[in-house]
Design an enzyme around this catalytic site. Structure first.
Site, short mmCIF file in Angstrom:
data_model
loop_
_atom_site.label_atom_id
_atom_site.label_comp_id
_atom_site.label_asym_id
_atom_site.label_seq_id
_atom_site.Cartn_x
_atom_site.Cartn_y
_atom_site.Cartn_z
N CYS A 95 0.92 -1.20 0.08
CA CYS A 95 -0.13 -0.02 0.04
C CYS A 95 0.97 1.32 0.05
O CYS A 95 1.65 1.65 -0.87
CB CYS A 95 -1.20 -0.05 1.06
SG CYS A 95 -2.27 1.34 1.04
N HIS A 213 -3.75 -5.56 0.76
CA HIS A 213 -2.99 -5.88 2.19
C HIS A 213 -3.00 -7.15 2.32
O HIS A 213 -3.84 -7.62 3.19
CB HIS A 213 -3.56 -5.00 3.21
CG HIS A 213 -3.66 -3.45 3.23
ND1 HIS A 213 -2.44 -2.87 3.98
CD2 HIS A 213 -4.28 -2.53 2.63
CE1 HIS A 213 -2.52 -1.51 3.74
NE2 HIS A 213 -3.71 -1.36 3.04
N GLU A 215 -1.16 -8.51 4.76
CA GLU A 215 -1.02 -8.83 6.14
C GLU A 215 -2.46 -8.61 7.07
O GLU A 215 -2.37 -9.08 8.01
CB GLU A 215 -0.09 -7.80 6.62
CG GLU A 215 -0.61 -6.49 6.89
CD GLU A 215 -0.83 -5.19 5.76
OE1 GLU A 215 -0.78 -5.89 4.58
OE2 GLU A 215 -1.14 -4.22 5.90
#
Lengths: 252, 958
Positions: A95, A213, A215
């Site tokens: 990002c 994302h 994560e």
């Protein structure tokens, strides 16, 4: 004690903790470091084999997203970054981290590092958007993707400036050199990115950047529809991005 | 060298330009097809023009999509067409200029003299009238300057120096009228009784107060800081429609007799810190605690929606950072009340609700997203009476170790100010929020309006949470309304303090000692640092580029002393400051009025249902929700929009405390001022019920819910307004006690009235109840969208003839009278049983039934899962005389759920609810039809789920 990973923080970074969490799940040994520490002693970077620039709003995304942190990388850490890459280190930008890498010219870097060839600009909607998207995996042979098995990955995007743009020529080159790693699939392009580009790598494959994302999509409970479908604590496919990086470094 | 830099997006069709074109069309400015948006940067600096050009090329633009042009400041470019330029007024926070200054320093290794930013819009040639209309929609004169076909020259803004001279306010010999005039002239918002108490105090001292002393008293005694209305004794009367007094009672204070009383009587051992710190704190698990605070920022938002909402959220986040020794913010909530966006006429000086909504949302988005805190729960309520006084509630939840819950101050502790520099921002914010808005407020209250810089707050939050557990400091608090005066004054209340005002880092010169003391510049906090760790604290913040400055120390002499360059400018007894406020008995009158309630004829039930579904209060708020990051930090386990297509609206948001544990937190909220228009008592019951119901619906433990109250009301000096507030407070007590849910924190925002000519328009009295529940086992969380075909649908709870204040009646312009009345003992039993069913894992989906009734709940479940359903109204457990399709379908009776159960669990589920109102009312179907059968078994509503989805989702597709 696992591959040492440096998660780089600065004013406005805000996805560092979940990135550290995902790296731990992938058996890496991450440290979160403020850029001031690194600027004071750039050689610290060489103690690590993985550099992750997490999401957030570095310096408020003022001027344009990621721009000022990109400037700092170039002005103060250029040599050590080149040395780090030379030694086979891996870099991941998620990002805002992706925006930083692109604006610093570390991605796509078709004509060498620190040459700006593309950008991530305001979404077509003109609005920040948080939604889950589907990604087609275009490369499974990279340090960051070699363990990916799923056809499609699902993960959330959360950004206002995620539209990947470049000159027609650069986009063409990017496809020719096979540097597109992820494309938005199933009509989920959330920002108007050219050719549905969601993530790219540099020619060496050591550097990966993506807007979504991973994560935030590593365990079941993080999904919008996990209820009755997957256990809340199951490891999910995007974790394999981090695992790929770790395994690659363990083997090399 | 002074230059202006134009950064131009090469694509004139960029989103920003398109947005402005459509935005302007929305406001009736026609005839503009293209707008070029130019970012302006004004730079004054030492390097040569060539060097500055190199800087601009390298730093100020995105070379792939933008071009940059540089002009000497005294010869700006003249173009063919028309243009407007907008910049900030002197002293207004300009975060981008701060970042550019930083980049400049990195680039040149020297500081620029001055940096300003602005924006310029270029149009085809347009006449001045149109340009004026354009400009008025693009900027806010309270914080910005706008020019037409002309150029900004920000370099001329230079703040003057400041020459110290001590000011005293002549008070001792003044009469009543003069005292009131002083209160008005100094914007003190003190009434005569209070002014006389001040006069009396200084007469005893035999001297006049200094200006800073008077300001400090006014600020400490303000409604905003003291909650005088909630602390004052009240004479309360209930009056019949004919005007006869029905009952009369004396209330010692709303806070003590109702709000706090419920909490005290419930005496929950898991309440760790309530009503004493910046936020309420409850136990999370054996090692951790969670805190929750909800604030309002209504008055500033009315004048400057982006800045008001922005700093409102920034402030409540600091409340949590300043709770105990500091909690990590893990979730934000936001609740707004606006006038409908399609409002035709707005009063003079009032921002149109559509612009209001866009900018308020933008303000929350900016702060929340940049802080990296997920905004996970909220609501928006529309009513025409919020036009001049919109409501903006922002909440933050924080997580902290139990050891960090308590704070203390010891004599000798250093007062350390951290965060941003101090400017003239927001002076008189605390007293301003205690005054009514008028048409002139727009101008007279300009300095009370400001915008935030979330990155500054993020920077110190990072350091603060890193050093919190080192034991370097003993207390921390937010520097919010009232600035240092409030923060230091509050911390020093039991000890006393001395502060050296010249040590406070300033944004610019020219501030008087009083301005430094009362400035409300954002992004600042105050720590009480153990003297031996002062250096450690300062260097830890410096390491991440955060200013931390020791400005004084706590003393132990119970006096508050301020010095400026060696001169004593204030010496005040903390006991007078905090205990000298005279409270007077207020009169409250509640008049019983029975309102008409015709049940409208419905000719086309499907059409009426679509209208309800697409009404502003009920339609999907996806447009807002998607602009917030609701999953940063990775903790969210039930997102505000969930399901395979992420369109199902969750009842509560669920966030995990730690990803290694099964425990979670559920956040819900209840708000409905239409019920309050009928009777605020039942509004309180419904709001408390709804907040609890939403938490129970997702699997929250009904025995571990705590709630927060936020009252937004009109002028409490008017007996009828206060009468309603008393009714609501009584409801708060009864239902909090009845449900066993303690209040842990609260806040009020009063005087929400707008003076237009002679008419004072109050907002409808509005109570927001925010609920926080515990999820014992995250794996059992329930979502609201339908999961499978051919499953069973149950209505849990009793439907009554309660259309009063409903979305259905509102469609016909009727308020009604039969407000939903919460049956608390039935509700508690139902919630207990439902929770058992959730724990047994037999609930596939559950959605709370609230605004709009059963049909809206079912439609949302169908849309969320992309699955059709059949519902039989005849099976819905009902009580009441007027049993008609409309009453059953649209009643908003409380304490109800719609539940999806697998056929194999039918017996078990029904057994759990034995003896309680819970009936099988339908099933999910093979197709995608939404079919409701009426009381006679006839087809009442037949719709395609896709069609309902379109109707429900398109209202806010802006």
């Amino acid at each position: 004690m696992g591959i040492r990973a440096l998660v780089l923080r600065t004013a406005g970074t805000n996805c560092d903790e979940e990135t550290v969490y995902a790296l731990r799940l992938a058996d890496a040994n991450p440290d979160s470091l403020h850029i001031n520490q690194l600027r004071r002693d750039p050689a610290v970077l060489l103690d690590y084999r993985m550099l992750v620039i997490p999401g957030g709003f570095s310096y408020g995304d003022d001027i344009s997203a990621g721009k000022v942190l990109a400037l700092e990388l170039e002005l103060f850490l250029k040599n050590v970054l080149l040395e780090f890459l030379d030694r086979g280190g891996l870099i991941l930008g998620i990002c805002n981290g992706f925006q930083v890498l692109v604006k610093a010219g570390l991605l796509p870097a078709m004509s060498g590092y620190f040459t700006v060839e593309a950008s991530l600009v305001e979404n077509d909607s003109g609005l920040f958007v948080d939604r889950w998207v589907e990604l087609e995996v275009c490369r499974r042979d990279l340090p960051w993707t070699h363990l990916l098995t799923a056809d499609r990955l699902r993960m959330p995007v959360a950004h206002a400036e995620g539209k990947f743009v470049a000159s027609e020529n650069a986009i063409h080159q990017l496809s020719l050199s096979n540097q597109v790693v992820f494309r938005y699939a199933g009509g989920t392009n959330p920002n108007g990115s050219y050719q549905d580009i969601a993530g790219i790598c540099d020619p060496s494959g050591q550097i990966l950047g993506l807007m979504p994302h991973p994560e935030r999509a590593v365990i079941g409970s993080q999904y919008p529809d996990w209820f009755g479908r997957v256990p809340y604590n199951r490891f999910m496919p995007p974790l394999d991005i981090f695992r790929s990086g770790v395994k690659w470094l363990e083997k090399s | 060298m002074r230059i202006r830099v134009h950064v131009i997006h090469r694509d004139p069709g960029s989103p920003a330009s398109r947005e402005i074109v459509s935005y302007l069309k929305g406001f009736g400015v026609e005839g503009i097809d293209s707008v070029r948006r130019v970012r302006l940067v004004f730079l004054e600096a030492g390097p040569s023009l060539e060097e500055l050009e190199a800087f601009a090329e390298k730093v100020l633009l995105d070379p792939v999509v933008e071009s940059v042009f540089i002009y000497p400041d005294d010869s700006p470019p003249v173009i063919e067409g028309s243009w407007v330029e907008i910049g900030y007024l002197p002293g207004v926070m300009d975060p981008e200029a701060i970042t550019i200054s930083r980049a400049f320093r990195e680039f040149f290794r020297q500081d620029p003299v001055a940096v300003f930013t602005g924006v310029r819009y270029e149009f085809p040639p347009l006449d001045k009238g149109v340009l004026n209309a354009v400009l008025s929609q693009l900027y806010n004169p309270l914080i910005q300057i706008g020019v037409i076909n002309d150029f900004l020259h920000p370099f001329h803004q230079r703040s003057p120096g400041y020459e110290f001279s001590l000011r005293e306010v002549e008070l001792l010999e003044k009469g009543d009228e003069e005292l009131l005039q002083i209160s008005k002239d100094w914007m003190l918002s003190l009434n005569l009784r209070e002014m006389k108490a001040v006069q009396e105090h200084y007469r005893k001292l035999g001297r006049n107060p200094t200006d800073v002393e008077l300001e400090t008293i006014a600020q400490t005694w303000s409604e905003h800081c003291q909650h005088k209305t909630f602390k004052s004794p009240i004479l309360y009367r209930e009056v019949s429609e004919e005007g006869d007094v029905v009952t009369e009672e004396r209330i010692s204070s709303l806070f003590k007799d109702y709000i706090m009383k419920a909490t005290k009587e419930l005496d929950k051992p898991w309440c760790l810190s309530v009503f004493k710190d910046n936020a309420g704190v409850v136990e999370f698990d054996s090692d951790w605690a969670v805190c929750f605070k909800v604030e309002t920022h209504n008055h500033p938002s009315a004048l400057e929606p982006f800045g008001g909402a922005n700093t409102g959220l920034g402030g409540v986040i600091r409340d949590v950072l300043g709770c105990g020794l500091g909690a990590k913010p893990i979730a934000n909530t936001d609740v707004f009340c606006f006038a409908p966006p399609d409002t035709k006429e707005v009063p003079e000086g009032v921002i149109h609700p559509r612009r209001m909504m866009r900018e308020v949302v933008a303000g929350v988005r900016d702060y929340g997203n940049k802080m990296g805190i997920p905004t996970v729960n909220g609501a928006i309520f529309f009513d025409p009476d919020f036009c001049a006084n919109p409501l903006v509630y922002c909440g933050t939840v924080g997580l902290m170790p139990k050891g960090a819950v308590e704070k203390e101050i010891r004599p000798g502790d250093k007062i350390v100010l951290i965060g941003g520099r101090t400017g003239r921002d927001g002076i008189h914010g605390a007293t301003f929020s205690s005054a009514e808005l008028t048409e002139e407020s727009q101008y007279s209250c300009a300095s009370a309006v400001q915008i935030g810089n979330p990155i500054e707050e993020k920077k110190f939050a990072d350091v603060l949470l890193k050093i919190r557990d080192k034991g370097w400091y003993r207390a921390i608090t937010d520097c919010g309304a009232g600035g240092l005066s409030s923060a230091v004054g509050e911390m020093a209340r039991d000890v006393g303090a001395v502060v050296y005002l010249e040590k406070v880092p300033l944004k610019y010169s020219g501030l008087s000692y009083t301005e430094i003391w009362i400035s409300e510049s954002q992004e600042r906090m105050v720590l009480a640092v153990k003297p031996e760790y002062l250096e450690d604290v300062v260097s830890a913040f410096a390491e991440e580029d955060v200013l931390a400055t020791c400005i004084g120390e706590f003393t132990g002499d119970r006096r508050l002393r301020l010095y400026y360059d060696g001169a004593l400018v204030m010496e005040m007894d903390v006991d007078f400051l905090h205990g000298g406020l005279p409270l007077e008995e207020k009169l409250a009158v509640w008049t019983w009025v029975k309102k008409e309630e015709p049940v409208p004829d419905v000719e086309d039930p499907s059409k009426t249902f679509r209208q309800v579904l697409s009404s502003y209060n009920i339609a999907s708020k996806e447009w807002v929700i998607r602009q917030y990051d609701h999953e940063v930090q990775g903790r969210s386990a039930l997102k505000p929009l969930c399901g395979p297509r992420q369109v199902a609206p969750s009842d509560s948001a669920v966030i995990r405390g730690h990803l290694h544990s099964k425990k979670g937190i559920a956040l819900g909220c209840g708000i409905n001022p239409w019920y309050g228009r009928i009777d605020p008592y039942w509004m309180a019951g419904a709001c408390i019920d709804e907040a609890i119901r939403q938490i129970v619906a997702v699997g929250g433990n009904p025995d571990r819910i705590s709630i927060l109250d936020n009252f937004c009301w009109g002028n409490p000096d008017k007996p009828d307004r206060l009468g309603g507030l008393v009714r609501a407070s009584k409801g708060c007590y009864d239902f909090a006690l009845g449900f066993g849910v303690p209040f842990i924190s609260g806040k009020d925002s009063l005087y929400n009235e707008f003076l237009k000519g002679n008419e004072s328009i109050p907002i409808p009295g509005t109570l927001l109840i925010s609920g926080m529940g515990m999820i014992d086992d995250i794996s059992k969380v329930v979502s609201p969208y339908l999961k499978r075909r051919d499953t069973l649908l149950y209505v849990v709870g009793l439907t009554r003839d309660e259309l009063g204040g409903s979305a259905f009646l509102n469609l016909f312009g009727v308020l009604g009278n039969s407000v939903p009345r919460t049956d608390v003992s039935l509700a508690r039993e139902l919630y207990k049983r439902l929770h058992l069913a959730v724990r047994e894992g037999i609930v596939l989906a559950c959605h709370d039934i609230s605004d709009g009734g059963i049909g809206v709940a079912l439609a949302e479940m169908c849309i969320g899962g992309g699955i059709g359903a059949e519902l039989f109204l005849n099976n819905v457990p009902f009580e009441g005389d007027r049993r008609s399709n409309e009453v059953v379908f649209y009643s908003e009776s409380q304490s109800r759920f719609l539940v999806e159960i697998d056929r194999k669990h039918k017996g078990r589920f029904e057994k759990l609810f034995e003896g309680l109102p819970c009936e099988l009312v339908g099933r999910t179907s093979e197709g995608k039809s939404f079919v409701v059968y009426g009381l006679e078994g006839e087809e009442y509503i037949v719709e395609d789920v896709k069609n309902l989805e379109r109707v429900w989702r398109s209202r806010f597709r802006w």
